[in-house]
Write an enzyme that holds these catalytic residues in place. Structure first.
Site, PDB file in Angstrom:
ATOM      1  N   ASP A 283       0.819  -1.212   0.000  1.00 39.00           N
ATOM      2  CA  ASP A 283       0.000   0.000   0.000  1.00 39.00           C
ATOM      3  C   ASP A 283       0.857   1.268   0.000  1.00 39.00           C
ATOM      4  O   ASP A 283       1.874   1.348   0.699  1.00 39.00           O
ATOM      5  CB  ASP A 283      -0.867  -0.036   1.269  1.00 39.00           C
ATOM      6  N   GLU A 325       0.906  -0.552  -5.057  1.00 34.85           N
ATOM      7  CA  GLU A 325      -0.196   0.407  -5.124  1.00 34.85           C
ATOM      8  C   GLU A 325       0.444   1.786  -5.257  1.00 34.85           C
ATOM      9  O   GLU A 325       0.821   2.416  -4.272  1.00 34.85           O
ATOM     10  CB  GLU A 325      -1.074   0.333  -3.881  1.00 34.85           C
TER      11      GLU A 325
HETATM   12  C1  GLC Z   1      -4.110   3.502  -0.310  1.00 37.01           C
HETATM   13  C2  GLC Z   1      -5.468   2.883  -0.111  1.00 37.01           C
HETATM   14  C3  GLC Z   1      -6.412   3.925   0.419  1.00 37.01           C
HETATM   15  C4  GLC Z   1      -5.865   4.457   1.720  1.00 37.01           C
HETATM   16  C5  GLC Z   1      -4.405   4.931   1.562  1.00 37.01           C
HETATM   17  C6  GLC Z   1      -3.752   5.178   2.891  1.00 37.01           C
HETATM   18  O1  GLC Z   1      -4.125   4.512  -1.241  1.00 37.01           O
HETATM   19  O2  GLC Z   1      -5.940   2.352  -1.319  1.00 37.01           O
HETATM   20  O3  GLC Z   1      -7.707   3.405   0.599  1.00 37.01           O
HETATM   21  O4  GLC Z   1      -6.655   5.531   2.141  1.00 37.01           O
HETATM   22  O5  GLC Z   1      -3.616   3.965   0.903  1.00 37.01           O
HETATM   23  O6  GLC Z   1      -3.416   3.975   3.524  1.00 37.01           O
END
Ligand code: GLC
Length: 643
Positions: A283, A325
């Protein structure tokens, strides 16, 4: 103290022999030998200046060995198979979904009973949204983790996860979980101890005694959640310090300049891997390293950290795949896939294609879609995209201004049009999305809302307008045809398979009410889902057509996950065409993104080497040319093959 690589290697091996005397580390040592240079080099670049460099390095390697030794034999066997068949994730067989366990099936036990629902449509790769221990109130949908080794009680237990992973292995399905690397929740043990004054735990985060460094950082840092979490630092009155919090105030950024943070997170990663998780969604990776005077996103050190995580994983759990991500500009996204030179992550979100598809549905033309794609670099061999339409987050209109200029629009005005279209303000728009993180100064905003709602289904149902319902369904299927065929792993967002519209229930939950991303995190109504079996219902139409698309995708070798599509130019601005080819297998994908009937010249077929006797493999119908033209109904797609 500087120590040579060779000396360190000797030291490390001696340390391993001593600590794990009598244990079989042969395979581990072979892999360590192969990765040693990469691990050393990166660890040195990040931490080489430190006095305790070699002791930190030794601790890391000992941790890897410990995690290797505690890995199940069944997982080790899978590791070996995947090492043999390096391209295993490239198969067109994979189709993903992502879902919130509590909103889909209450808990993990409930989930086990619903696996057949996912199998029925053909999904075999499942991302279970955050389910590790989290604060009970605000927790950013679980992206604030309080304990990385425990499943939150409301979902079940780690034993349930191991069980699901085992069932998946037997069925040939993949399990993906999140690893929130950038921050912990303020209820994590380290955070709690830090608040009690524990210096070592304070060092796990970025903490400052006054505003001087935070203020200096703020000069160049953007704000991620300007509406509900402005600024990037949070004051902790208990200890009179400021802590770095890029996201929400309760999400404390981890300090990776401290090698202990790296080693701890590495152990946490491998612990999840050892539960049987196949893919880890890393993430918010773009934010992992901070540097004064920069935006602190996509920094070189963030890549070094990921490369280091990868090299270590290749030693202790090589079958595990990383999904990055990183929802950033295309040129930056591709770097998370290692650029073909080094190994980093294997999968990334194709955020640009997603946004271009939404653009095409609003403008009803392919100008930005086609133009933008030409500016996205191709992926390194052995890495792939997740192609998606919706996920749990907002849609950020992150396309580069040059893509918009290139298509002949003014970037500011064009983005304003897209926003007003999807929030339903633009005259004639059937959308009912909402603005997310609106910035009144720049009028910039991201968009939230469910696929079906953004495509007009909610409005059509409210008006009981059969024609509009029909158009919305056609649009839903058209967009999915674009992700099923493009090259990459398609992700069908949970609820989209039965055309769920916006879920407004979050408004009555005070811990969610200020975050309209919950519109698109539906609580599944299983009575609605059951309608997929009743012919004539919209659920049946969407579900059965997606199921068919998935079946066909899996059967076509040219839909392999390689990023090798060829754009085929045709002169109709409303019809997007690209060719997928693998050896002698070929499909020409044709998408009419407009609400009118369209046609394209048969020349396109010749250009693609298809000839004039063609059929649509989706409907299994011959496609006849009229006046040397292929005709498409509004929002129709064709997967054309030669007879
Ligand atoms: C990523 C997740 C999102 C979250 C962010 C902070 O972007 O997809 O939902 O708010 O990380 O952890």
């Amino acid at each position: 103290m500087s120590v040579t690589k060779e000396k360190l290697l000797h030291e490390v091996v001696a340390g391993l022999r001593k600590k794990y005397n009598g244990k079989d580390l042969t395979e581990f040592l072979v892999r360590l030998g192969a990765q040693f240079g990469d691990i050393y080099q990166r660890f040195f670049r990040l931490y080489g200046e430190r006095e305790d460099f070699s002791s930190q390095f030794n601790q890391l390697i000992l941790a890897l060995a410990e995690m290797y030794l505690s890995r199940d034999e069944a997982l080790k066997e899978l590791d070996r198979q995947r090492e043999e068949d390096k391209n295993w994730i490239m198969s067109q067989n994979w189709v993903q979904t992502m879902l919130y366990v509590d909103r889909f099936s209450k808990n993990l036990k409930g989930f086990m009973k619903k696996i057949d629902y996912l199998e029925d449509i053909g999904i075999n790769y499942i991302h279970l949204m955050p389910l590790l221990k989290m604060p009970q109130e605000a927790n950013d949908g679980g992206y604030a983790v309080s304990d990385y080794r425990a499943v939150d009680k409301k979902f079940g237990s780690m034993a349930d996860i191991r069980n699901i992973a085992k069932i998946f292995r037997q069925k040939g399905m993949l399990l993906e979980l999140d690893l929130v690397l950038n921050h912990t929740s303020n209820e994590h043990e380290w955070a709690k101890k830090a608040l009690q004054g524990d210096k070592a735990c304070q060092d796990m985060y970025y903490m400052y005694d006054d505003r001087s460094i935070p203020d200096a950082f703020e000069q160049t840092l953007p704000e991620i959640f300007p509406e509900n979490a402005p600024g990037n630092f949070t004051y902790l009155s208990e200890i009179n310090k400021w802590v770095f919090t890029v996201f929400n105030t309760y999400q404390w950024d981890l300090n990776y300049t401290n090698p202990k943070v790296f080693t701890e997170m590495m152990k946490i990663l491998l612990n999840l891997a050892n539960q049987g998780v196949d893919v880890l969604r890393l993430d918010a990776v773009a934010f992992m390293w901070k540097k004064l005077g920069t935006q602190s996103q996509n920094l070189e050190e963030a890549h070094l950290l990921l490369q280091l995580l990868k090299a270590c994983t290749k030693v202790a759990a090589p079958g595990v795949v990383f999904k990055a991500e990183a929802i950033v500009q295309p040129l930056e996204i591709v770097k998370y896939l290692g650029g073909g030179v080094v190994d980093e992550c294997e999968i990334a979100y194709n955020a640009s294609y997603m946004v271009y598809l939404w653009d095409a549905m609003a403008t009803q033309n392919k100008r930005i879609l086609e133009n933008g794609l030409e500016n996205i670099p191709r992926l390194p061999k052995g890495t792939t995209w997740i192609n998606y339409i919706r996920c749990h987050d907002d849609i950020g209109l992150g396309y580069a201004d040059q893509d918009i200029w290139g298509a002949g629009y003014n970037p500011f005005e064009h983005k304003q049009f897209i926003i007003s279209y999807y929030v339903g303000e633009y005259e004639g728009s059937p959308s009912k999305g909402q603005r997310f993180m609106y910035n009144p100064k720049t009028r910039d905003a991201r968009i939230t809302g469910a696929t079906a709602t953004l495509l007009g289904l909610e409005t059509a149902l409210e008006n009981n307008n059969q024609q509009a319902i029909d158009a919305a369904i056609r649009k839903i299927l058209l967009m999915h045809s674009g992700i099923m065929s493009f090259g990459g792993i398609p992700l069908v967002y949970y609820g989209d398979e039965i055309a769920c519209t916006n879920d407004y229930s979050y408004l009555s939950d005070p811990s969610k009410a200020d975050d309209n991303r919950w519109l698109n995190r539906p609580v599944i109504d299983w009575k609605k889902a059951a309608l997929r079996e009743t012919e004539g219902t919209l659920e049946h139409r969407v579900f059965t057509n997606l199921k068919r698309m998935i079946q066909i995708r899996k059967s076509l070798p040219e839909f392999y996950n390689e990023n090798n599509y060829q754009l085929v130019k045709n002169s109709n601005p409303h019809v997007f065409t690209f060719l997928r080819q693998r050896e002698w297998h070929k499909t020409l994908v044709v998408m009419n993104v407009s609400g009118q009937q369209q046609s394209i010249d048969a020349q396109v077929l010749e250009q693609s080497g298809l000839g004039h006797f063609i059929y649509d493999v989706f409907t299994e119908r011959d496609v006849l040319l009229t006046n040397n033209q292929v005709t498409l109904e509004p929002y129709q797609f064709l997967w054309l093959k030669q007879k």
